[in-house]
Design a protein around this motif. Sequence first.
Motif, PDB file in Angstrom:
ATOM      1  N   THR A  11       0.812  -1.226   0.000  1.00 55.30           N
ATOM      2  CA  THR A  11       0.000   0.000   0.000  1.00 55.30           C
ATOM      3  C   THR A  11       0.843   1.272   0.000  1.00 55.30           C
ATOM      4  OG1 THR A  11      -0.173  -0.175   2.420  1.00 55.30           O
ATOM      5  CG2 THR A  11      -1.968  -1.102   1.097  1.00 55.30           C
ATOM      6  N   GLY A  12       2.167   1.137  -0.047  1.00 53.25           N
ATOM      7  CA  GLY A  12       3.035   2.308  -0.166  1.00 53.25           C
ATOM      8  C   GLY A  12       3.447   2.946   1.140  1.00 53.25           C
ATOM      9  N   LYS A  13       3.123   2.341   2.285  1.00 50.88           N
ATOM     10  CA  LYS A  13       3.528   2.898   3.580  1.00 50.88           C
ATOM     11  C   LYS A  13       5.011   2.656   3.847  1.00 50.88           C
ATOM     12  CE  LYS A  13      -1.033   2.549   5.738  1.00 50.88           C
ATOM     13  NZ  LYS A  13      -1.839   1.945   6.839  1.00 50.88           N
ATOM     14  N   THR A  58       8.514   2.198   1.823  1.00 49.63           N
ATOM     15  CA  THR A  58       9.099   2.410   0.495  1.00 49.63           C
ATOM     16  C   THR A  58      10.614   2.219   0.477  1.00 49.63           C
ATOM     17  OG1 THR A  58       9.292   4.787   0.938  1.00 49.63           O
ATOM     18  CG2 THR A  58       7.280   4.028  -0.167  1.00 49.63           C
ATOM     19  N   CYS A  62      -4.573  -6.785   1.094  1.00 47.42           N
ATOM     20  CA  CYS A  62      -4.854  -5.359   1.289  1.00 47.42           C
ATOM     21  C   CYS A  62      -6.311  -5.060   1.614  1.00 47.42           C
ATOM     22  CB  CYS A  62      -4.454  -4.580   0.036  1.00 47.42           C
ATOM     23  SG  CYS A  62      -2.700  -4.693  -0.350  1.00 47.42           S
ATOM     24  N   SER A  71       0.333   0.412  -4.169  1.00 42.96           N
ATOM     25  CA  SER A  71       1.210   1.567  -4.316  1.00 42.96           C
ATOM     26  C   SER A  71       1.384   1.942  -5.785  1.00 42.96           C
ATOM     27  CB  SER A  71       2.581   1.251  -3.704  1.00 42.96           C
ATOM     28  OG  SER A  71       3.538   2.223  -4.063  1.00 42.96           O
ATOM     29  N   LYS A  72       1.465   3.240  -6.053  1.00 37.42           N
ATOM     30  CA  LYS A  72       1.684   3.716  -7.419  1.00 37.42           C
ATOM     31  C   LYS A  72       3.095   3.414  -7.908  1.00 37.42           C
ATOM     32  CE  LYS A  72      -1.709   7.452  -7.086  1.00 37.42           C
ATOM     33  NZ  LYS A  72      -1.939   8.922  -7.163  1.00 37.42           N
ATOM     34  N   ASP A  73       3.968   3.050  -6.986  1.00 42.36           N
ATOM     35  CA  ASP A  73       5.358   2.752  -7.356  1.00 42.36           C
ATOM     36  C   ASP A  73       5.554   1.304  -7.800  1.00 42.36           C
ATOM     37  OD1 ASP A  73       6.171   5.338  -6.727  1.00 42.36           O
ATOM     38  OD2 ASP A  73       6.423   4.835  -4.604  1.00 42.36           O
TER      39      ASP A  73
END
Length: 313
Positions: free
Chosen positions: A141-143, A145, A179, A185-187
């Motif tokens: 979820t991008g928390k 990185t 999730c 995540s956009k990454d």
Amino acid sequence: MIRLFVALLAGLLLLLFGGCGSKPRPGEDDTLTSGNIKIAVDETFRPIIEEELQVFQALNPEATIHPIYCSEVEAMNLLLKDSVRLAITTRRLTEKEEKYFNDKKFFPVSVKMATDGLALIVNKQNADSLITVSRFKEILTGKITDWKQLYPASPLGELQLVFDNPNSSTVHYVIDSICGGQPLSKDLKAQKTNPEVISYVAKHPDALGVIGVNWMGNEADSTRLSFNDAVRIMAVSRAATATVENSFKPFQAYLALDQYPLTRNVYILLNDPKSGLPSGLTSFLTDFRGQRIILKSGLVPATAAVRIVDVKE
């Protein structure tokens, strides 16, 4: 008129008998053990399905099966469009999809074939080998990185999360089961296939790849107690803190005992009202021989017994 009649008769006879020795084209009449068909297969399961088809067609030389390896979304679309009568995916038909078929007087079935696992792979230079499901969710979820957020002493930098492709069953699994429906995540870095994910992780020390475990088999090891040595596989824990004792790798025994957290079922979706070659293939995949191939692949068969062994590393 007589000459015209003779010409027409000759043409009709040519049409009737000219193709007697040719093989039927995909979609033409088939039986349980003969014919020519296409099936749709989630690309995640390409290694095991190729082996299954090789054996099935050797046992049934009059059967020709053309697998279409694609994303799970594409496989479902092919089934819904009646382009194929059999698809192999990681989910059952939804109520909406069943209603779509039922409205057309079709009554498809979902048959469990195996239990699969997702493998989390890292570069061989990465010394970190344990992770919890909750921390994996934070990566998704991008928390998280950066590798130092996971392991403060890590010499690595920005974490690169790598999947096969956005429409794959792997992506759908982590969104739904890990999730809870939250977006990824956009990454996220998407490759095209599982082998490309392995290759990318093997070349990039900061990468974390997510692939189907049947791509990680070590062909030189008939016991299936080791994995592809191009990369390293992380051990995953359901606990709040990962330790050696509570973390597991996706070995077959841990999949069977539900000790490895990232597992999912594999289904045959069959829409074959005339009980032809797709039904014959389904019978093979779920009977002793087909399930034996699954057992040897490192996955957990749906019907065959699994012998549990003590794995020591």
